[in-house]
Motif scaffolding. Structure first.
Motif, PDB file in Angstrom:
ATOM      1  N   ALA A  15    -120.038 -70.817 124.406  1.00  0.00           N
ATOM      2  CA  ALA A  15    -119.425 -72.152 124.343  1.00  0.00           C
ATOM      3  C   ALA A  15    -120.745 -73.184 124.829  1.00  0.00           C
ATOM      4  O   ALA A  15    -120.386 -74.509 124.625  1.00  0.00           O
ATOM      5  N   GLY A 172    -118.848 -79.198 120.550  1.00  0.00           N
ATOM      6  CA  GLY A 172    -117.969 -79.847 121.592  1.00  0.00           C
ATOM      7  C   GLY A 172    -117.206 -81.101 121.346  1.00  0.00           C
ATOM      8  O   GLY A 172    -116.322 -81.613 121.443  1.00  0.00           O
ATOM      9  N   ALA A 175    -114.324 -80.591 119.237  1.00  0.00           N
ATOM     10  CA  ALA A 175    -112.973 -80.288 120.081  1.00  0.00           C
ATOM     11  C   ALA A 175    -112.729 -81.176 120.994  1.00  0.00           C
ATOM     12  O   ALA A 175    -111.211 -81.558 120.956  1.00  0.00           O
ATOM     13  N   PRO A 211    -119.468 -72.207 117.049  1.00  0.00           N
ATOM     14  CA  PRO A 211    -118.193 -71.824 117.695  1.00  0.00           C
ATOM     15  C   PRO A 211    -116.946 -72.154 117.249  1.00  0.00           C
ATOM     16  O   PRO A 211    -116.979 -73.334 116.527  1.00  0.00           O
ATOM     17  N   LYS A 215    -111.002 -72.622 119.849  1.00  0.00           N
ATOM     18  CA  LYS A 215    -111.235 -71.914 121.235  1.00  0.00           C
ATOM     19  C   LYS A 215    -111.929 -72.785 122.282  1.00  0.00           C
ATOM     20  O   LYS A 215    -111.813 -72.640 123.475  1.00  0.00           O
ATOM     21  N   LEU A 216    -112.740 -73.640 121.669  1.00  0.00           N
ATOM     22  CA  LEU A 216    -113.664 -74.447 122.549  1.00  0.00           C
ATOM     23  C   LEU A 216    -112.328 -75.600 123.166  1.00  0.00           C
ATOM     24  O   LEU A 216    -112.285 -75.725 124.302  1.00  0.00           O
ATOM     25  N   PHE A 220    -111.788 -76.169 127.079  1.00  0.00           N
ATOM     26  CA  PHE A 220    -111.813 -77.395 127.740  1.00  0.00           C
ATOM     27  C   PHE A 220    -110.400 -77.821 128.419  1.00  0.00           C
ATOM     28  O   PHE A 220    -110.418 -78.200 129.575  1.00  0.00           O
TER      29      PHE A 220
END
Length: 230
Positions: A15, A172, A175, A211, A215-216, A220
């Motif tokens: 991540a 990120g 996400a 990624p 899942k991120l 988070f």
């Protein structure tokens, strides 16, 4: 892929945006390597031995010699594997300096603002972080217009050093967008960055190492809960 016999090993965590930068560079240049996932709660002896100063990922180990810190690793890859794939940094000294400047701006200004916006405990700190992050992105929007000269990437027709440094943040960002229901790269106010993100994310070499955003999001949510509990 090129580099099958390069004796390369990357210590990372799936991540981490900093690890993602290195994976993007290796993928874009077509360099093969061994990847070792680290449990950052129980760091391996190899990681502690390879990065005794910070004990952090990423660490790229080439022929038994470790290289630490993502920006340093990117430049090392370009120097050590100049014959593999596209160059990350321009050949022209001034253009190289400009690329390093914007990479440092992303690291020192944008990343810090995004972290403040995402992980601060108080709402006031988060609001201030959002303001700083938006200002930094507006600055990068203008930089992309000037540096790209009308082409899709900071590197011009193909991805380069700055694209990879910013691209490491992209998963990120996606996400956080999914969690908050907002666009970080607003297509109205930041049309060039919004188009850049779409073009960059669509590259095969990029998609191969990105990624999973879902899942991120799960990670988070867990991390936010931990911050709130402390």
């Amino acid at each position: 892929m090129a580099g099958a016999a390069n004796d390369l090993k990357l210590l990372g965590m799936w991540a981490s945006p900093y690890v993602l930068r290195v994976r993007l560079a290796l993928s874009i240049k077509g360099i093969s390597y061994e990847y070792a996932e680290e449990d950052l709660r129980h760091k391996s002896e190899l990681l502690l031995r390879s990065n005794p100063v910070h004990n952090k990922v990423p660490v790229l180990i080439h022929a038994g010699k470790p290289v630490c810190e993502s920006l340093v690793i990117l430049q090392y890859i370009d120097d050590a594997f100049g014959g593999a794939g596209p160059a990350l940094l321009p050949a022209d000294p001034h253009e190289r300096a400009v690329a390093r400047f914007w990479a440092a701006f992303i690291e020192d200004t944008l990343v810090k603002a995004m972290n403040q916006a995402s992980w601060s405990k108080t709402e006031a700190e988060k609001v201030e972080g959002n303001k700083r992050a938006t200002a930094a992105l507006n600055t990068l929007e203008a930089a992309l217009r000037d540096v790209s000269k009308g082409k899709p990437f900071f590197g011009g027709d193909s991805t380069g050093y700055v694209d990879i440094v910013l691209g490491g943040l992209l998963a990120g960002v996606r996400a956080m967008e999914a969690m908050l229901g907002v666009k970080a790269f607003d297509p109205v106010t930041m049309p060039l960055l919004a188009a850049w993100a779409d073009h960059f994310g669509a590259l095969d070499a990029v998609a191969a190492v990105m990624p999973d955003v879902s899942k991120l999001v799960e990670l988070f949510i867990t991390m936010h809960a931990a911050v709130a509990a402390n």
